[in-house]
Design a protein around this motif. Structure first.
Motif, PDB file in Angstrom:
ATOM      1  N   PRO A 260      -3.312  -0.332  -7.283  1.00  0.00           N
ATOM      2  CA  PRO A 260      -3.566   0.985  -7.735  1.00  0.00           C
ATOM      3  C   PRO A 260      -3.738   1.137  -9.137  1.00  0.00           C
ATOM      4  CG  PRO A 260      -1.430   0.730  -6.718  1.00  0.00           C
ATOM      5  CD  PRO A 260      -2.185  -0.400  -6.391  1.00  0.00           C
ATOM      6  N   ARG A 261      -2.844   0.254 -10.055  1.00  0.00           N
ATOM      7  CA  ARG A 261      -2.895   0.438 -11.558  1.00  0.00           C
ATOM      8  C   ARG A 261      -4.247  -0.069 -12.020  1.00  0.00           C
ATOM      9  NH1 ARG A 261       1.951  -3.191 -13.440  1.00  0.00           N
ATOM     10  NH2 ARG A 261       1.380  -2.344 -15.457  1.00  0.00           N
TER      11      ARG A 261
ATOM     12  N   ALA B 295      -6.137  14.239  -5.219  1.00  0.00           N
ATOM     13  CA  ALA B 295      -4.932  14.180  -4.525  1.00  0.00           C
ATOM     14  C   ALA B 295      -4.401  12.679  -4.308  1.00  0.00           C
ATOM     15  CB  ALA B 295      -4.849  14.944  -3.248  1.00  0.00           C
ATOM     16  N   ILE B 296      -5.067  11.848  -3.840  1.00  0.00           N
ATOM     17  CA  ILE B 296      -4.863  10.593  -3.526  1.00  0.00           C
ATOM     18  C   ILE B 296      -4.825   9.621  -4.739  1.00  0.00           C
ATOM     19  CG2 ILE B 296      -5.626   8.557  -2.360  1.00  0.00           C
ATOM     20  CD1 ILE B 296      -6.845  10.195  -0.048  1.00  0.00           C
ATOM     21  N   HIS B 297      -5.732   9.719  -5.779  1.00  0.00           N
ATOM     22  CA  HIS B 297      -5.858   9.042  -6.822  1.00  0.00           C
ATOM     23  C   HIS B 297      -4.523   9.406  -7.809  1.00  0.00           C
ATOM     24  CE1 HIS B 297      -7.154   7.376 -10.527  1.00  0.00           C
ATOM     25  NE2 HIS B 297      -6.829   8.344 -11.225  1.00  0.00           N
ATOM     26  N   GLU B 298      -4.277  10.581  -7.887  1.00  0.00           N
ATOM     27  CA  GLU B 298      -3.225  11.129  -8.652  1.00  0.00           C
ATOM     28  C   GLU B 298      -1.838  10.528  -7.922  1.00  0.00           C
ATOM     29  OE1 GLU B 298      -1.162  13.365 -11.848  1.00  0.00           O
ATOM     30  OE2 GLU B 298      -3.194  12.781 -11.307  1.00  0.00           O
ATOM     31  N   ALA B 299      -1.606  10.414  -6.650  1.00  0.00           N
ATOM     32  CA  ALA B 299      -0.502   9.775  -5.936  1.00  0.00           C
ATOM     33  C   ALA B 299      -0.529   8.304  -6.335  1.00  0.00           C
ATOM     34  CB  ALA B 299      -0.680   9.687  -4.461  1.00  0.00           C
ATOM     35  N   ALA B 300      -1.657   7.616  -6.353  1.00  0.00           N
ATOM     36  CA  ALA B 300      -1.678   6.282  -6.721  1.00  0.00           C
ATOM     37  C   ALA B 300      -1.253   5.993  -8.153  1.00  0.00           C
ATOM     38  CB  ALA B 300      -3.082   5.913  -6.448  1.00  0.00           C
TER      39      ALA B 300
ATOM     40  N   GLU C 237       0.628   8.138 -10.120  1.00  0.00           N
ATOM     41  CA  GLU C 237       1.774   8.715 -10.619  1.00  0.00           C
ATOM     42  C   GLU C 237       2.919   8.411  -9.525  1.00  0.00           C
ATOM     43  OE1 GLU C 237       2.286   9.873 -13.578  1.00  0.00           O
ATOM     44  OE2 GLU C 237       0.074   9.955 -13.856  1.00  0.00           O
ATOM     45  N   ARG C 238       2.442   8.423  -8.332  1.00  0.00           N
ATOM     46  CA  ARG C 238       3.665   8.528  -7.191  1.00  0.00           C
ATOM     47  C   ARG C 238       3.039   7.399  -6.006  1.00  0.00           C
ATOM     48  NH1 ARG C 238       6.593  13.582  -5.019  1.00  0.00           N
ATOM     49  NH2 ARG C 238       7.766  11.901  -4.273  1.00  0.00           N
ATOM     50  N   PRO C 239       3.093   6.241  -6.498  1.00  0.00           N
ATOM     51  CA  PRO C 239       2.455   5.245  -5.426  1.00  0.00           C
ATOM     52  C   PRO C 239       3.039   5.112  -4.274  1.00  0.00           C
ATOM     53  CG  PRO C 239       3.228   3.902  -7.483  1.00  0.00           C
ATOM     54  CD  PRO C 239       3.365   5.378  -7.625  1.00  0.00           C
ATOM     55  N   GLU C 240       4.363   5.433  -4.151  1.00  0.00           N
ATOM     56  CA  GLU C 240       5.324   5.422  -3.040  1.00  0.00           C
ATOM     57  C   GLU C 240       4.554   6.228  -1.662  1.00  0.00           C
ATOM     58  OE1 GLU C 240       7.102   8.408  -5.144  1.00  0.00           O
ATOM     59  OE2 GLU C 240       6.263   6.684  -5.763  1.00  0.00           O
TER      60      GLU C 240
END
Length: 204
Positions: free
Chosen positions: A115-116, A172-177, A179-182
């Motif tokens: 994700p990074r 939404a999924i990109h932001e999660a990956a 900022e909040r990958p968990e």
């Protein structure tokens, strides 16, 4: 100086040793992109990290854009390796929620692959260098339309609805990956996205 920067490798490795050199260059490129970002990403730094001389690097890649393009190609291919199985599962779904769940799970799985590095591709690369191996927006929209067609979605404008579905889901999924990958490992996150899209596409 005008003209587009070349985005393709100069040549493909034909021998095992050459393949090892290319793999080392790409591994070094991914490391530097993630650690330092696009602005500090140079062919000299990649060659130094890979342990190869700059002439060897230029045998395969004409510039840093070509290295980034090949990294994207491999990243996309790895993230979409489960697509054939996903298409088979979609054919057997009896309802829209089941189909949406498969789409959401597939998108989340794609973003789980480094994700990074995905964040660098999406946020730092120049526009001309992004998604060079991905599907065009029109292709994605056509595929979504085919998937939801059997379920009779109830919206005023199907094209706008599918556009919002694609953009909101990816955001939404990109932001999660990023900022909040968990959250990518949390089944509640996936189910909430499925509920969001189901209630948007089927209105009572």
């Amino acid at each position: 100086m005008g003209g587009k920067r070349a985005l393709k490798p100069r040549k493909a490795p034909r021998q095992e040793r050459a393949q090892e050199t290319v793999d080392a260059i790409l591994e070094a490129g991914a490391y530097i992109l993630v650690r330092d970002g696009w602005e500090k990403f140079t062919t000299n730094r990649v060659a130094e990290r890979a342990g190869v001389n700059i002439a060897s690097l230029y045998q395969y890649f004409p510039n840093k854009e070509a290295i980034a393009a090949e990294l994207q190609r491999r990243h996309i291919a790895k993230g979409r390796s489960a697509y054939p199985e996903m298409r088979e599962r979609l054919r057997s779904q009896a309802d829209l929620r089941g189909a949406l769940r498969i789409l959401v799970e597939g998108a989340i799985a794609e973003h789980r692959v480094n994700p990074r590095l995905h964040r660098v591709f999406a946020e730092e690369l120049p526009r001309a260098s992004r998604r060079v191996h991905g599907e065009r927006d029109e292709q994605v929209m056509e595929r979504l339309a085919e998937i939801v067609e059997p379920y009779g979605i109830d919206v005023p404008d199907r094209e706008i609805a599918l556009f919002l579905f694609r953009v909101v889901g990816h955001a939404a999924i990109h932001e999660a990956a990023s900022e909040r990958p968990e959250l990518l490992e949390n089944p509640v996150f996936a189910e909430e996205l499925v509920t969001l899209f189901e209630r948007y596409l089927v209105r009572e």
